[in-house]
Design a protein around this motif. Structure first.
Motif, PDB file in Angstrom:
ATOM      1  N   UNK A  45      18.046 -16.469   7.281  1.00 37.18           N
ATOM      2  CA  UNK A  45      17.732 -15.341   6.410  1.00 37.18           C
ATOM      3  C   UNK A  45      16.460 -14.694   6.913  1.00 37.18           C
ATOM      4  N   UNK A  46      16.538 -13.421   7.299  1.00 33.65           N
ATOM      5  CA  UNK A  46      15.399 -12.729   7.914  1.00 33.65           C
ATOM      6  C   UNK A  46      14.950 -11.583   7.018  1.00 33.65           C
ATOM      7  N   UNK A  47      13.747 -11.678   6.460  1.00 33.98           N
ATOM      8  CA  UNK A  47      13.159 -10.619   5.655  1.00 33.98           C
ATOM      9  C   UNK A  47      12.213  -9.838   6.563  1.00 33.98           C
ATOM     10  N   UNK A  48      12.587  -8.603   6.875  1.00 33.98           N
ATOM     11  CA  UNK A  48      11.817  -7.789   7.828  1.00 33.98           C
ATOM     12  C   UNK A  48      10.995  -6.763   7.060  1.00 33.98           C
ATOM     13  N   UNK A  49       9.676  -7.009   6.962  1.00 33.24           N
ATOM     14  CA  UNK A  49       8.799  -6.126   6.202  1.00 33.24           C
ATOM     15  C   UNK A  49       8.237  -4.979   7.027  1.00 33.24           C
ATOM     16  N   UNK A  83       9.189 -11.449   8.663  1.00 29.97           N
ATOM     17  CA  UNK A  83       8.543 -10.698   9.738  1.00 29.97           C
ATOM     18  C   UNK A  83       7.628  -9.639   9.135  1.00 29.97           C
ATOM     19  N   UNK A  84       6.387  -9.588   9.590  1.00 29.74           N
ATOM     20  CA  UNK A  84       5.447  -8.565   9.149  1.00 29.74           C
ATOM     21  C   UNK A  84       4.537  -8.207  10.319  1.00 29.74           C
ATOM     22  N   UNK A  89      -1.131  -9.581   5.993  1.00 31.15           N
ATOM     23  CA  UNK A  89       0.054  -9.927   5.205  1.00 31.15           C
ATOM     24  C   UNK A  89       0.613 -11.272   5.645  1.00 31.15           C
ATOM     25  N   UNK A  90       0.679 -11.496   6.957  1.00 32.02           N
ATOM     26  CA  UNK A  90       1.170 -12.784   7.454  1.00 32.02           C
ATOM     27  C   UNK A  90       0.268 -13.929   6.987  1.00 32.02           C
TER      28      UNK A  90
END
Length: 239
Positions: A45-49, A83-84, A89-90
């Motif tokens: 599951x990839x959340x790309x911000x 991903x940020x 944020x990271x």
């Protein structure tokens, strides 16, 4: 019978709109794109911000909700990547993962999933074991790790099971006496290591959807999915 295990990739792009990341209950919006309580193949599951900078409260809602869903098995066997492009944020995501004892793989862009940093509650031994798994090609059994390190099979199994329970490894069950496989999801988007793939790696392969997503990421492509309904239709489209 084939012994191949397919892995899916589910992308939730920042292109879904800034409103998602301004919503204090952003995780519920993300759930529309990556709904839990469903049976999935093993997945990433990839959340790309992207470059957006959500507030700490929004980040906490997204990270804790999704990571706890993964930990509770609501996505089946799943590894969570966020991903940020923003360093601060990271850093906040890493602090949240550690304080809430949840597992996240963190990177700057979705083209760098193979280099993602595991964040959460990890001991020095955990980091060492993850490094050994990647050295072996990303997929090992307890027996394989035991031979690699020169320790007892039980001790090797304890290391792997601990990381699997924390959410940093996925487990692929196999009948006795072959022994279960443990997979670091970063290896699914990584080329062969200098040492080459480990002896257990042949049992795993990304499916066509995963390969297409990885290739698009490495080209820097970002597909606009439109409405949540359109995105769901695209993400769940059969091979």
């Amino acid at each position: 019978m084939s012994d191949t295990v397919n892995f899916d990739v589910k992308f939730v792009p920042a292109g879904t709109g800034a409103a998602v990341w301004d919503d204090p209950y952003a995780a519920e919006v993300v759930h529309r794109f990556m709904p839990p309580e469903r049976k999935h193949p093993p997945m990433l599951g990839v959340i790309h911000m992207g470059a957006v900078r959500p507030t700490p409260s929004v980040l906490r809602n997204v990270v804790v909700t999704l990571a706890e869903d993964v930990k509770a098995g609501r996505y089946g066997s799943c590894s969570l990547f966020i991903c940020s492009q923003d360093e601060d944020t990271r850093s906040v995501i890493g602090d949240i993962a550690a304080s809430q004892n949840v597992a996240v793989f963190l990177c700057s862009t979705y083209a760098d999933l193979e280099y993602a940093e595991p964040v959460g509650v990890l001991t020095a031994r955990d980091h060492e074991t993850l490094g050994l798994v990647l050295e072996a090609g990303g997929t090992v059994s307890a027996l394989g790790l035991a031979k690699q390190v020169g320790i007892e099979k039980t001790a090797a199994g304890n290391r792997l099971v601990s990381l699997q329970k924390k959410g940093f490894l996925q487990r692929v069950e196999r009948p006795h006496p072959a022994g279960d496989l443990f997979v670091d999801a970063r290896s699914l988007v990584r080329g062969e290591t200098e040492a080459g793939p480990g002896p257990d790696s042949r049992a795993l392969a990304p499916n066509r959807t995963t390969v297409a997503a990885i290739e698009a990421a490495r080209r820097g492509d970002l597909v606009e999915l439109g409405s949540p309904e359109d995105a769901l239709a695209e993400l769940n489209r059969d091979d």
